[in-house]
Design a protein around this motif. Structure first.
Motif, mmCIF file in Angstrom:
data_model
loop_
_atom_site.group_PDB
_atom_site.id
_atom_site.type_symbol
_atom_site.label_atom_id
_atom_site.label_comp_id
_atom_site.label_asym_id
_atom_site.label_seq_id
_atom_site.Cartn_x
_atom_site.Cartn_y
_atom_site.Cartn_z
ATOM 1 N N PHE A 1 -0.996 3.740 -17.508
ATOM 2 C CA PHE A 1 -2.427 4.298 -17.274
ATOM 3 C C PHE A 1 -2.231 5.758 -17.691
ATOM 4 N N ARG A 2 -2.995 5.937 -18.954
ATOM 5 C CA ARG A 2 -3.037 7.464 -19.519
ATOM 6 C C ARG A 2 -1.573 7.687 -20.041
ATOM 7 N N GLY A 3 -0.804 6.766 -20.432
ATOM 8 C CA GLY A 3 0.554 7.075 -20.955
ATOM 9 C C GLY A 3 1.747 6.954 -20.047
ATOM 10 N N GLU A 4 1.184 6.837 -18.730
ATOM 11 C CA GLU A 4 2.194 6.787 -17.713
ATOM 12 C C GLU A 4 2.298 5.277 -16.959
ATOM 13 N N ARG A 5 3.636 4.963 -16.571
ATOM 14 C CA ARG A 5 3.584 4.013 -16.027
ATOM 15 C C ARG A 5 3.131 3.871 -14.623
ATOM 16 N N ILE A 6 2.363 2.644 -14.301
ATOM 17 C CA ILE A 6 1.740 2.617 -12.828
ATOM 18 C C ILE A 6 2.272 1.248 -12.332
ATOM 19 N N GLY A 7 2.942 1.628 -11.169
ATOM 20 C CA GLY A 7 3.325 -0.059 -10.412
ATOM 21 C C GLY A 7 2.319 -0.250 -9.343
ATOM 22 N N SER A 8 2.089 -1.609 -9.326
ATOM 23 C CA SER A 8 1.247 -2.348 -8.527
ATOM 24 C C SER A 8 1.648 -2.019 -7.153
ATOM 25 N N GLY A 9 0.551 -1.587 -6.116
ATOM 26 C CA GLY A 9 1.086 -1.342 -4.845
ATOM 27 C C GLY A 9 1.487 0.295 -4.801
ATOM 28 N N THR A 10 2.521 0.685 -5.334
ATOM 29 C CA THR A 10 2.717 2.009 -5.431
ATOM 30 C C THR A 10 1.864 2.945 -5.835
ATOM 31 N N ALA A 11 1.221 2.787 -6.996
ATOM 32 C CA ALA A 11 0.268 3.429 -7.619
ATOM 33 C C ALA A 11 -0.818 3.547 -6.646
ATOM 34 N N LEU A 12 -1.184 2.534 -6.050
ATOM 35 C CA LEU A 12 -2.370 2.334 -4.981
ATOM 36 C C LEU A 12 -2.356 3.423 -3.881
ATOM 37 N N TRP A 13 -1.030 3.227 -3.271
ATOM 38 C CA TRP A 13 -0.899 4.299 -2.303
ATOM 39 C C TRP A 13 -1.017 5.841 -2.746
ATOM 40 N N GLN A 14 -0.112 6.082 -3.701
ATOM 41 C CA GLN A 14 -0.332 7.216 -4.493
ATOM 42 C C GLN A 14 -1.889 7.977 -4.967
ATOM 43 N N MET A 15 -2.579 6.948 -5.498
ATOM 44 C CA MET A 15 -3.732 7.496 -5.960
ATOM 45 C C MET A 15 -4.449 7.597 -4.733
ATOM 46 N N SER A 16 -4.464 6.761 -3.964
ATOM 47 C CA SER A 16 -5.186 6.874 -2.402
ATOM 48 C C SER A 16 -5.299 8.175 -1.793
ATOM 49 N N GLU A 17 -3.915 8.752 -1.642
ATOM 50 C CA GLU A 17 -3.589 10.094 -1.208
ATOM 51 C C GLU A 17 -4.020 11.140 -2.096
ATOM 52 N N ASP A 18 -4.095 10.953 -3.416
ATOM 53 C CA ASP A 18 -4.653 11.820 -4.338
ATOM 54 C C ASP A 18 -6.182 12.152 -4.227
ATOM 55 N N ILE A 19 -6.785 10.993 -3.835
ATOM 56 C CA ILE A 19 -8.153 10.991 -3.738
ATOM 57 C C ILE A 19 -8.401 12.053 -2.411
ATOM 58 N N LYS A 20 -7.968 11.718 -1.314
ATOM 59 C CA LYS A 20 -8.069 12.536 -0.010
ATOM 60 C C LYS A 20 -7.564 14.034 -0.222
ATOM 61 N N ALA A 21 -6.768 13.928 -1.182
ATOM 62 C CA ALA A 21 -6.223 15.507 -1.483
ATOM 63 C C ALA A 21 -7.048 16.384 -2.201
ATOM 64 N N GLY A 22 -7.974 15.429 -3.070
ATOM 65 C CA GLY A 22 -8.869 16.255 -4.051
ATOM 66 C C GLY A 22 -8.247 16.390 -5.445
ATOM 67 N N ASN A 23 -7.131 15.508 -5.748
ATOM 68 C CA ASN A 23 -6.371 15.791 -7.063
ATOM 69 C C ASN A 23 -6.908 14.738 -7.898
#
Length: 584
Positions: free
Chosen positions: A163-185
């Motif tokens: 995604f946009r030049g970066e590796r994203i791992g199934s599951g792991t990316a989901l947890w990371q991005m979910s937290e980024d949403i809540k943090a406003g990032n």
């Protein structure tokens, strides 16, 4: 039919189970064979050759396993070539991504399905087709209980997500991005755009999540051909290993090489050490304990702690590291890790495998093609990567933590408890900015164990409160009787036993209690006087209502604790494979 050979039973090197169904000319033998022939099977397939089951967890409801039909055909080719008769059959497929309340609740149901299918049918050996998290342990549990020759073929991981030049791992990316949403990032639009990139090919999680961990455990135990674990699902070599496994199972039947011959205490000790080296999922703990219970091997949480203390994490994969399963395969896969541990004197080299040779003989000539993906010991991700087992007055029977996925600064911590009585209570409160919590607190989640959820769902890696995330904090100490996804990360204490719904000390933790986590000393302590703890336990009333009927009631009434594998009390131990009586 013209051109067909007359049926003449012949002797295999030893008497086969299937001959009780197909190997004679009596009324009953003809009955069994004649019905099989409505599938277009010729006479000479019933001439005494071994009958091999292909136990398939294919299901479109289990996306990790939705490609297994093709692998089953490859297995059949190998079985036919080696002189066997392949017969494919389905079993219940617990899919982690969709099944509610949790796939873990149905692992034991799948294992029962496998066991009874093997016991009741005319099978001399079986190839176990698995992929998604619970299917691998379930199939191994069922096969171990029956103890006919068996071997695993894994479905393999997905290709890398990008995604946009970066590796994203199934599951792991989901947890990371979910937290980024809540943090406003991160925006919701970006999250939705990343969704398709997470799962871009058939296969299971491309991180070192539970699916790839359990594929690795099957290989480390010796129950799969060397190299099976890491081959991507869409790589042609995945089909090759399926084909070769089909050939191999026929020889296993000839040699009468059974799970009980392979699944020894040495094999389980090897698997535990390999799990530490790959940064494997904490779910491997509960699954290996259950498999060991089925084959009658004395394995405990203490073995996990003892064997993992001096094992470095060598595999640089998400969620502990930065790469994904595709790179792991290109670097040489699990055989390289097994060779490195063997050369370091960490494994039992003579442990026998399904190939018929020792685990050392399988790997002695392999090479590491990328020492950033599979790191040498002096450049390990963590010096001690094995699963940590914590005990103390808060988890007298034990709880687990994965150091390679934790924040080092939090491995010794004292904090104020913020308590959630169950998952609904957590969801109702966690996003409220009025919640009395800061980053020094310890989040405590109750009633999410085997009986409590029910099924021990993967909710232990509780998302952090948004008010904490907005400070830039990405980790807090979290404690529960639940599990967490193998793709998840954080300083998370899991599988706390006895669970809250069984009256364990976790059940009586209150807001404001001080909790001490001391990983170095393997201690988890609720800092209240012992007399007060006992008084709270005496006054406790279970808030969980038992299901009224069906499998859920069977599960609730008979499931054991996570510290022994969360299997049913009546299924532990190998029951062997006698030939059932003919009813005709």
């Amino acid at each position: 039919m013209s051109g067909e050979k007359k049926f003449i039973p012949k002797a295999w090197p030893r008497k086969l189970r299937s001959t009780e169904w197909y190997g004679g000319t009596s009324r009953d033998h003809i009955y069994h064979r004649s019905w099989m022939k409505n599938q277009g099977l010729p006479n000479d397939l019933f001439d005494g050759r071994p009958v091999i089951g292909i136990c398939n967890t294919w299901s479109q409801l289990t996306p990790c396993n939705a490609h297994l039909r093709d692998l089953a055909e490859r297995v059949k080719h190998g079985i036919y070539e080696a002189g066997g008769l392949p017969l494919e059959f389905p079993v219940f497929s617990p899919g982690e991504s969709s099944l509610r309340p949790t796939a873990m609740m149905y692992r034991n149901l799948c294992a029962m399905d496998v066991e009874e299918s093997l016991r009741a049918n005319p099978l001399d050996g079986v190839v176990l087709l698995a992929g998604c998290d619970k299917t691998t342990p379930a199939l191994l549990m069922g096969a171990a209980s029956v103890d006919i020759p068996a071997i695993v073929v894994s479905g393999g991981p997905m290709l890398n997500g990008w995604f946009r030049g970066e590796r994203i791992g199934s599951g792991t990316a989901l947890w990371q991005m979910s937290e980024d949403i809540k943090a406003g990032n991160m925006t919701q639009e970006d999250f939705l755009e990343a969704e398709q990139a997470m799962s871009r090919s058939p296969g299971s999680c491309n991180t070192m999540g539970t699916a790839s961990t359990m594929a690795s455990m099957a290989e480390a135990l010796g129950m799969a051909l060397s190299g099976n674990a890491a081959i991507p699902a869409v790589d042609s070599r995945r089909r090759v290993v399926a084909h070769l496994t089909g050939r191999r199972i026929v020889d296993m039947v000839k040699d009468d090489l059974k799970p009980s011959d392979i699944l020894t205490k040495d094999a389980f000790e090897n698997a535990i050490r390999v799990n530490g080296a790959i940064g494997g999922s904490t779910n491997a703990v509960v699954h290996l304990l259950a498999i060991a219970g089925r084959v009658g091997v004395d394995l405990s949480l203490d073995d996990w702690d003892r064997l993992g203390r001096d094992i470095p994490t060598l595999v640089n994969l998400m969620p502990s590291g930065k790469y994904l399963m595709e790179e792991f395969f290109y670097a040489g896969g699990l055989p390289v890790v097994i060779k490195m541990l063997s050369e370091a004197g960490k494994l039992h080299r003579d442990a026998i495998t399904a190939s018929g040779v020792s685990i050392w003989e399988e790997v002695q000539d392999v090479k590491n093609w990328n020492d950033d993906v599979i790191r040498p010991v002096d450049k390990a991700l963590t010096a001690s990567g094995g699963i940590v087992v914590l005990k103390g007055n808060l988890s007298p029977n034990g709880s687990v933590l994965k150091p390679s996925a934790a924040t080092p600064e939090l491995l010794q911590h004292r904090g104020r408890a913020v308590v959630f009585e169950d998952i609904d209570d957590y969801k109702a409160k966690i996003n409220d900015d009025n919640l009395d919590v800061d980053e020094s607190c310890v989040l405590v989640l109750k009633n999410c164990g085997p009986k409590g959820y029910p099924g021990m769902a993967e909710v232990g890696n509780m998302g952090l409160p948004p008010k904490v995330l907005r400070k830039g904090i990405t980790d807090m100490v979290r404690i529960s009787d639940a599990r967490m996804s193998g793709t998840a990360y954080g300083t998370v204490v899991l599988h706390t036993t006895p669970e809250a719904a069984a009256g364990g000390p976790l059940a009586v933790v209150r807001n404001g209690d001080m909790i001490e986590l001391d990983v170095a000393n393997r201690r988890l302590h609720l800092d209240i006087p012992e007399q007060e703890l006992q008084q709270r336990l005496a006054e406790w009333n279970c808030p969980v209502t038992a299901p009224v009927s069906g499998y859920a009631r069977l599960y609730h009434d008979h499931v054991q604790g996570a510290d022994t594998g969360a299997d049913f009390d009546f299924l532990r131990g190998c029951r062997g494979a006698p030939v059932p009586k003919d009813s005709h």
